[in-house]
Design a protein around this motif. Structure first.
Motif, PDB file in Angstrom:
ATOM      1  N   ASP A 156     -10.763  11.800  -6.871  1.00 56.29           N
ATOM      2  CA  ASP A 156      -9.102  11.670  -7.024  1.00 56.29           C
ATOM      3  C   ASP A 156      -8.595  11.622  -5.399  1.00 56.29           C
ATOM      4  OD1 ASP A 156      -8.930  11.989  -9.668  1.00 56.29           O
ATOM      5  OD2 ASP A 156      -8.388  14.012  -9.472  1.00 56.29           O
ATOM      6  N   TYR A 209       2.955   1.689  -3.504  1.00 54.93           N
ATOM      7  CA  TYR A 209       1.996   1.932  -4.482  1.00 54.93           C
ATOM      8  C   TYR A 209       1.360   3.303  -4.502  1.00 54.93           C
ATOM      9  CZ  TYR A 209      -1.376   1.714  -8.373  1.00 54.93           C
ATOM     10  OH  TYR A 209      -1.972   1.933  -9.565  1.00 54.93           O
ATOM     11  N   PHE A 210       0.450   3.496  -3.316  1.00 55.89           N
ATOM     12  CA  PHE A 210      -0.160   4.532  -3.312  1.00 55.89           C
ATOM     13  C   PHE A 210       0.764   5.868  -3.041  1.00 55.89           C
ATOM     14  CE2 PHE A 210      -3.566   1.419  -3.028  1.00 55.89           C
ATOM     15  CZ  PHE A 210      -4.511   1.964  -3.826  1.00 55.89           C
ATOM     16  N   PRO A 234      -8.178   7.376  -2.725  1.00 55.03           N
ATOM     17  CA  PRO A 234      -7.073   6.303  -2.576  1.00 55.03           C
ATOM     18  C   PRO A 234      -6.180   6.766  -1.736  1.00 55.03           C
ATOM     19  CG  PRO A 234      -7.034   7.168  -4.962  1.00 55.03           C
ATOM     20  CD  PRO A 234      -8.344   7.828  -4.258  1.00 55.03           C
ATOM     21  N   GLN A 253       2.226   7.367  -6.031  1.00 57.71           N
ATOM     22  CA  GLN A 253       1.431   8.006  -6.910  1.00 57.71           C
ATOM     23  C   GLN A 253       1.188   9.394  -6.289  1.00 57.71           C
ATOM     24  OE1 GLN A 253       0.285   7.076  -9.747  1.00 57.71           O
ATOM     25  NE2 GLN A 253       1.430   5.379  -9.210  1.00 57.71           N
ATOM     26  N   LEU A 272       0.900  -1.220  -0.030  1.00 57.71           N
ATOM     27  CA  LEU A 272      -0.132  -0.054  -0.036  1.00 57.71           C
ATOM     28  C   LEU A 272       0.726   1.087   0.053  1.00 57.71           C
ATOM     29  CD1 LEU A 272      -2.921  -0.579   2.516  1.00 57.71           C
ATOM     30  CD2 LEU A 272      -3.074  -0.235  -0.090  1.00 57.71           C
ATOM     31  N   LEU A 327      -7.820   6.913   1.982  1.00 54.82           N
ATOM     32  CA  LEU A 327      -8.017   5.536   2.485  1.00 54.82           C
ATOM     33  C   LEU A 327      -6.661   4.994   2.758  1.00 54.82           C
ATOM     34  CD1 LEU A 327      -9.748   3.325   3.241  1.00 54.82           C
ATOM     35  CD2 LEU A 327      -9.585   2.352   0.910  1.00 54.82           C
ATOM     36  N   THR A 328      -5.473   4.974   1.974  1.00 56.30           N
ATOM     37  CA  THR A 328      -4.188   4.598   2.295  1.00 56.30           C
ATOM     38  C   THR A 328      -3.863   5.503   3.549  1.00 56.30           C
ATOM     39  OG1 THR A 328      -3.819   4.307   0.085  1.00 56.30           O
ATOM     40  CG2 THR A 328      -2.125   3.979   1.399  1.00 56.30           C
ATOM     41  N   VAL A 331     -16.092   7.523  -4.031  1.00 53.50           N
ATOM     42  CA  VAL A 331     -14.938   6.554  -3.899  1.00 53.50           C
ATOM     43  C   VAL A 331     -14.267   6.577  -5.493  1.00 53.50           C
ATOM     44  CG1 VAL A 331     -16.033   4.855  -2.232  1.00 53.50           C
ATOM     45  CG2 VAL A 331     -16.245   4.491  -4.677  1.00 53.50           C
ATOM     46  N   LYS A 332     -14.801   7.239  -6.332  1.00 54.57           N
ATOM     47  CA  LYS A 332     -13.902   7.442  -7.726  1.00 54.57           C
ATOM     48  C   LYS A 332     -13.225   8.693  -7.676  1.00 54.57           C
ATOM     49  CE  LYS A 332     -17.022   4.318 -10.221  1.00 54.57           C
ATOM     50  NZ  LYS A 332     -17.993   4.273 -11.159  1.00 54.57           N
TER      51      LYS A 332
END
Length: 155
Positions: A125, A33-34, A128, A37, A30, A131-132, A122-123
Motif C-alpha cells: 500500500d 491522481y496519487f 505509490p 488517493q 501525478l 514513489l510519488t 511494489v504492490k
C-alpha cells in the motif's frame, strides 16, 4: 557537419525538448491522481481515529493517538496542499518519511524481502505514495503549481 549527423543531432534535440515539455503536465497528473488517493486515505483515518490509534498501538508506535492524528492530518490536508502544489517539497518529504515508517512498522517483512521478492514491495500500500512523494521531492511540483506562481511573482 555532414547531413546524417546533423539530422541525428536535431532529432535528438527534438526528443529532449519533447520530454522536457511533458515534465510539468506529468508532475501535475501525478499530484492530482496519487495525492487525491492519499487525501481519501487520510480522511478515512481521521474519520476512524480510534481504530487507527489502536492499530498504531499494536505496531508499537509511541503516542499512538497523537501520531494517528498527525498522520491522518498530513495525509488529508498535506495531500490537498500537494495537489495544488503549495509547500510541495517539505510536504513531499514528510509524506516520504511517513511512508518509510509505514513500510518499516506495518510491512517490515516486505522491506526485508525487497531483493528476494521485489513484486511484494511494489504492490504494498505505501509504495505509490512513497514513489510519488519521492518524485515531487526530487523534481518539485512543476510549472502548474502555487509554488511556481509564487516563485514567478518574487522574481
Amino acid at each position: 557537419m555532414n547531413k546524417p549527423t546533423n539530422l541525428l543531432r536535431r532529432s535528438y534535440e527534438l526528443l529532449i525538448a519533447s520530454g522536457a515539455a511533458l515534465q510539468s503536465p506529468f508532475l501535475l497528473v501525478l499530484r492530482l491522481y496519487f495525492f487525491w488517493q492519499l487525501f481519501l486515505t487520510g480522511k478515512g483515518k481521521l474519520a476512524n481515529i480510534g481504530k487507527v490509534s489502536e492499530f498504531f498501538a499494536s505496531l508499537g508506535i509511541p503516542l499512538p493517538t497523537l501520531n494517528a492524528y498527525f498522520i491522518g492530518s498530513l495525509e488529508c490536508f498535506g495531500s490537498l496542499l500537494l495537489i495544488i502544489g503549495l509547500a510541495s517539497r517539505p510536504l513531499a518529504l514528510l509524506v516520504l518519511l511517513s511512508m518509510i515508517v509505514a513500510y518499516l512498522t506495518a510491512d517490515f517483512e516486505t522491506v526485508s524481502g525487497i531483493f528476494s521478492d521485489p513484486d511484494k514491495f511494489v504492490k504494498a500500500d505505501p509504495f505509490p505514495f512513497l514513489l510519488t512523494a519521492l518524485i515531487v521531492f526530487a523534481f518539485g511540483p512543476g510549472r502548474f503549481s502555487v509554488d511556481a506562481l509564487a516563485r514567478q511573482r518574487s522574481e
